[in-house]
Design a protein around this motif. Sequence first.
Motif, mmCIF file in Angstrom:
data_model
loop_
_atom_site.group_PDB
_atom_site.id
_atom_site.type_symbol
_atom_site.label_atom_id
_atom_site.label_comp_id
_atom_site.label_asym_id
_atom_site.label_seq_id
_atom_site.Cartn_x
_atom_site.Cartn_y
_atom_site.Cartn_z
ATOM 1 N N THR A 254 0.871 -1.171 0.000
ATOM 2 C CA THR A 254 0.000 0.000 0.000
ATOM 3 C C THR A 254 0.908 1.221 0.000
ATOM 4 O O THR A 254 1.714 1.386 0.921
ATOM 5 N N ASP A 255 0.823 2.045 -1.022
ATOM 6 C CA ASP A 255 1.770 3.146 -1.202
ATOM 7 C C ASP A 255 1.223 4.458 -0.655
ATOM 8 O O ASP A 255 0.080 4.825 -0.940
ATOM 9 N N LEU A 256 2.050 5.146 0.105
ATOM 10 C CA LEU A 256 1.704 6.482 0.571
ATOM 11 C C LEU A 256 2.036 7.477 -0.539
ATOM 12 O O LEU A 256 3.194 7.649 -0.912
ATOM 13 N N ILE A 257 1.018 8.108 -1.081
ATOM 14 C CA ILE A 257 1.205 9.075 -2.161
ATOM 15 C C ILE A 257 1.461 10.468 -1.599
ATOM 16 O O ILE A 257 2.298 11.224 -2.090
ATOM 17 N N GLN A 258 0.730 10.815 -0.544
ATOM 18 C CA GLN A 258 0.795 12.169 0.018
ATOM 19 C C GLN A 258 0.491 12.074 1.508
ATOM 20 O O GLN A 258 -0.376 11.322 1.930
ATOM 21 N N GLU A 259 1.229 12.837 2.311
ATOM 22 C CA GLU A 259 0.968 12.812 3.758
ATOM 23 C C GLU A 259 0.479 14.140 4.310
ATOM 24 O O GLU A 259 0.055 14.209 5.477
ATOM 25 N N SER A 260 0.508 15.204 3.526
ATOM 26 C CA SER A 260 -0.029 16.482 3.976
ATOM 27 C C SER A 260 -0.612 17.229 2.786
ATOM 28 O O SER A 260 -0.138 17.069 1.656
ATOM 29 N N VAL A 262 -3.429 16.099 3.921
ATOM 30 C CA VAL A 262 -4.071 14.868 4.378
ATOM 31 C C VAL A 262 -3.425 13.701 3.654
ATOM 32 O O VAL A 262 -2.824 13.851 2.581
ATOM 33 N N VAL A 263 -3.545 12.516 4.252
ATOM 34 C CA VAL A 263 -2.975 11.302 3.672
ATOM 35 C C VAL A 263 -3.761 10.881 2.435
ATOM 36 O O VAL A 263 -4.993 10.826 2.445
ATOM 37 N N VAL A 264 -3.035 10.590 1.383
ATOM 38 C CA VAL A 264 -3.591 9.955 0.188
ATOM 39 C C VAL A 264 -2.736 8.718 -0.069
ATOM 40 O O VAL A 264 -1.502 8.806 -0.094
ATOM 41 N N PHE A 265 -3.394 7.562 -0.234
ATOM 42 C CA PHE A 265 -2.619 6.347 -0.491
ATOM 43 C C PHE A 265 -3.231 5.557 -1.640
ATOM 44 O O PHE A 265 -4.383 5.755 -2.014
ATOM 45 N N ARG A 266 -2.413 4.650 -2.188
ATOM 46 C CA ARG A 266 -2.869 3.769 -3.268
ATOM 47 C C ARG A 266 -2.772 2.331 -2.770
ATOM 48 O O ARG A 266 -1.719 1.901 -2.293
ATOM 49 N N ASP A 267 -3.877 1.591 -2.842
ATOM 50 C CA ASP A 267 -3.861 0.215 -2.352
ATOM 51 C C ASP A 267 -3.275 -0.731 -3.394
ATOM 52 O O ASP A 267 -2.896 -0.314 -4.495
ATOM 53 N N VAL A 273 -6.945 6.446 -2.505
ATOM 54 C CA VAL A 273 -7.849 6.746 -1.394
ATOM 55 C C VAL A 273 -7.406 8.048 -0.730
ATOM 56 O O VAL A 273 -6.264 8.166 -0.285
ATOM 57 N N THR A 274 -8.307 9.014 -0.655
ATOM 58 C CA THR A 274 -8.039 10.292 0.013
ATOM 59 C C THR A 274 -8.733 10.286 1.373
ATOM 60 O O THR A 274 -9.910 9.947 1.472
ATOM 61 N N THR A 275 -8.005 10.663 2.408
ATOM 62 C CA THR A 275 -8.536 10.603 3.769
ATOM 63 C C THR A 275 -8.679 12.004 4.360
ATOM 64 O O THR A 275 -8.385 13.007 3.698
ATOM 65 N N HIS A 276 -9.115 12.066 5.619
ATOM 66 C CA HIS A 276 -9.233 13.347 6.322
ATOM 67 C C HIS A 276 -8.126 13.538 7.360
ATOM 68 O O HIS A 276 -8.165 14.508 8.127
ATOM 69 N N LEU A 277 -7.149 12.635 7.398
ATOM 70 C CA LEU A 277 -6.111 12.670 8.428
ATOM 71 C C LEU A 277 -4.753 12.997 7.824
ATOM 72 O O LEU A 277 -4.425 12.510 6.741
ATOM 73 N N PRO A 278 -3.940 13.799 8.525
ATOM 74 C CA PRO A 278 -2.611 14.131 8.023
ATOM 75 C C PRO A 278 -1.543 13.193 8.588
ATOM 76 O O PRO A 278 -1.740 12.538 9.602
ATOM 77 N N VAL A 298 -13.488 -8.115 5.828
ATOM 78 C CA VAL A 298 -14.080 -6.901 5.253
ATOM 79 C C VAL A 298 -13.463 -6.679 3.872
ATOM 80 O O VAL A 298 -12.243 -6.749 3.708
ATOM 81 N N SER A 299 -14.275 -6.413 2.880
ATOM 82 C CA SER A 299 -13.764 -6.247 1.519
ATOM 83 C C SER A 299 -12.868 -5.014 1.432
ATOM 84 O O SER A 299 -13.079 -4.030 2.166
ATOM 85 N N PRO A 300 -11.868 -5.041 0.546
ATOM 86 C CA PRO A 300 -10.991 -3.865 0.389
ATOM 87 C C PRO A 300 -11.778 -2.598 0.061
ATOM 88 O O PRO A 300 -11.443 -1.513 0.540
ATOM 89 N N GLU A 301 -12.831 -2.732 -0.745
ATOM 90 C CA GLU A 301 -13.628 -1.561 -1.130
ATOM 91 C C GLU A 301 -14.304 -0.947 0.098
ATOM 92 O O GLU A 301 -14.278 0.282 0.292
ATOM 93 N N ASP A 302 -14.914 -1.806 0.925
ATOM 94 C CA ASP A 302 -15.585 -1.298 2.127
ATOM 95 C C ASP A 302 -14.576 -0.723 3.121
ATOM 96 O O ASP A 302 -14.836 0.301 3.769
ATOM 97 N N ALA A 303 -13.434 -1.383 3.258
ATOM 98 C CA ALA A 303 -12.416 -0.908 4.199
ATOM 99 C C ALA A 303 -11.860 0.444 3.766
ATOM 100 O O ALA A 303 -11.713 1.365 4.588
ATOM 101 N N ASN A 304 -11.562 0.576 2.486
ATOM 102 C CA ASN A 304 -11.057 1.856 1.974
ATOM 103 C C ASN A 304 -12.075 2.968 2.185
ATOM 104 O O ASN A 304 -11.727 4.091 2.566
ATOM 105 N N ARG A 305 -13.345 2.648 1.935
ATOM 106 C CA ARG A 305 -14.395 3.653 2.103
ATOM 107 C C ARG A 305 -14.503 4.079 3.561
ATOM 108 O O ARG A 305 -14.683 5.260 3.872
ATOM 109 N N ALA A 306 -14.377 3.118 4.477
ATOM 110 C CA ALA A 306 -14.469 3.444 5.902
ATOM 111 C C ALA A 306 -13.330 4.358 6.330
ATOM 112 O O ALA A 306 -13.537 5.327 7.074
ATOM 113 N N VAL A 307 -12.129 4.069 5.868
ATOM 114 C CA VAL A 307 -10.961 4.888 6.207
ATOM 115 C C VAL A 307 -11.087 6.272 5.572
ATOM 116 O O VAL A 307 -10.776 7.293 6.202
ATOM 117 N N SER A 308 -11.542 6.305 4.337
ATOM 118 C CA SER A 308 -11.701 7.579 3.636
ATOM 119 C C SER A 308 -12.744 8.466 4.301
ATOM 120 O O SER A 308 -12.581 9.691 4.390
#
Length: 444
Positions: A254-260, A262-267, A273-278, A298-308
Motif C-alpha cells: 500500500t503506497d503512501l502518495i501524500q501525507e499532507s 491529508v494522507v492519500v494512499f494507493r492500495d 484513497v483520500t482521507t481526512h487525516l494528516p 471486510v472487503s478492500p472496497e468497504d475498508a477503503n471507504r471506511a478509512v476515507s
Amino acid sequence: MSIGMLSTEQLYHKFLECTGVSTDTRRITPDCLFVALKGDSFDGNRFAEQAIASGARYAIVDDALVAERDRSNGQNHYLLVPDCLTALQNLARHHRQTFNFPIIGLTGSNGKTTTKELMAAVLSKNYQLYATVGNLNNHIGVPLTLLSLNEQHEMAIVEMGANHQEEIALLCSIAQPTHGLITNVGKAHLEGFGGMEGVRKGKGELYDYLAQHAKTVFINSRDKTLTVMYRERLKTIRSESTFAEAIFYPGEETDLIQESPVVVFRDSAGHEVTTHLPGRYNFENMLAALAVGDYFGVSPEDANRAVSDYNPTNNRSQHITKGTNTVLLDAYNANPSSMAAAIQQFAATPAKRKVVILGDMYELGSESEAEHAALGELIAKSKFDLVILAGKDMHYALGALPNAYYFPDKFSLHNWLMDNPMTDTHILVKGSRGMSLESVIPFI
C-alpha cells in the motif's frame, strides 16, 4: 444483624436486572447499577443514596454502615462488597466470559484512539461492533466498556491505556482479548513506567497475555521494536504455549502518495484513497485498521471507504477552518514521540505562513527538562513563521527558540491571541490533555 458480602455470581444476577452501569451520580439512568468508587478526594459510598434517589436500581457499596442503614429502612437497594473497584473489575470479567466473539485488545504509546476509531469504522462494515467510548481505557474504563456488551454484539475493540507497569496485564486479565495490537512504543508516561525500557515492558504485557493464551497478534512489520518484542516472546515461552497466529502487516503493498495536508494512499489494486487525516503516523494507523479488516473478511472496497470517510471530531488530527486560517487541532495528548511526529509532518505541509501553538508534555518526570529542550531544538530546525509556547515546562524549550512567545498560563496566551489576530495562516495546536489547548480555538 450484619449484612453479608455478595459474591461476584450474586452481583451478576443483580447486574442482569439493570439497564447499565454508572460510577457517576451525574450520569444516572433509570434502573442502572451504581458503583460507589473511591477517589483521592471523594467516597462514592456517600453518594449511593443520591444515586438510588435519581433512579438507580441498585448501588454497590463497600461501607457496611451505609448498607445496614438502607436495610434498617426496609429497603434492599445496596449490594455490599469488600471493595467496590475490585467488585467492578470482577463483575466485568464475569460478564466478558459469557461471550465467545472476538475481542481485540489495543494499546500503544501513540495513536491508540485514532487506530481504534479507524478499526471500528472498518469492522462495522461487516459486524455489530462495540468499541471503547471516549477514553474509557483504564482500570475503571475497561470494566465499564466490557459491561456495555450485550448479546446483539458480534465483536468488540477494547482500548487499553496505562501509565505504569502491570496495568496492561491487569486489563488483559479482565478483558481476556482474543486478538491484540500494539500501535507503537514511544516516549509516553516515562515517569510512571520508569523510562523507555519500562514503557516497552509495560506495553509488551499485551503480547505476554496473547502468547500465554495462544491468541492472535497483529504486528506492524515496519516497526522493528514490535517485531523484536514478538520474537522475544517466542523464545521465552517456547513449547508451553505460543501465539495462535501472528499477522504481520502491511502485507500487499500500500503506497503512501501524500501525507499532507491529508494522507492519500494507493492500495494494492491501484485504487487511490483520500482521507481526512494528516501525517505518515496516521497512515500507520490506517494500515493497522486495513489489516485487521482484511483478516476479519471486510472487503478492500468497504475498508477503503471506511478509512476515507473517517473524519475526527475528538481533538485528534482535527482540521478546523477559522476565517482565513486553517487549524490542525491535535490537543488530546502529547509526548515526545507524538510531538516530534506532528511537528515534522506540519513542517512538511505546504503553506504560506505556519504557526505552532504548543503546550507542556506531561508525565515525563526527571526527563521533562531534557525532553522539552530537545523539542525546542527540533522546532528551531523546522523554521516556522511563529512559535508560541505555553505551560511551566515549555520554558525549557526557549534555549533554542529565542524569538518564541512564551506564556506560563493559558489566560495570558488567550489574551495575546486576541490582541494579535492571524490571517491566512496554518496553525498547529498540540499539548498534553492537562493543558486543554483546544481552549485557544475561539481566540484564533
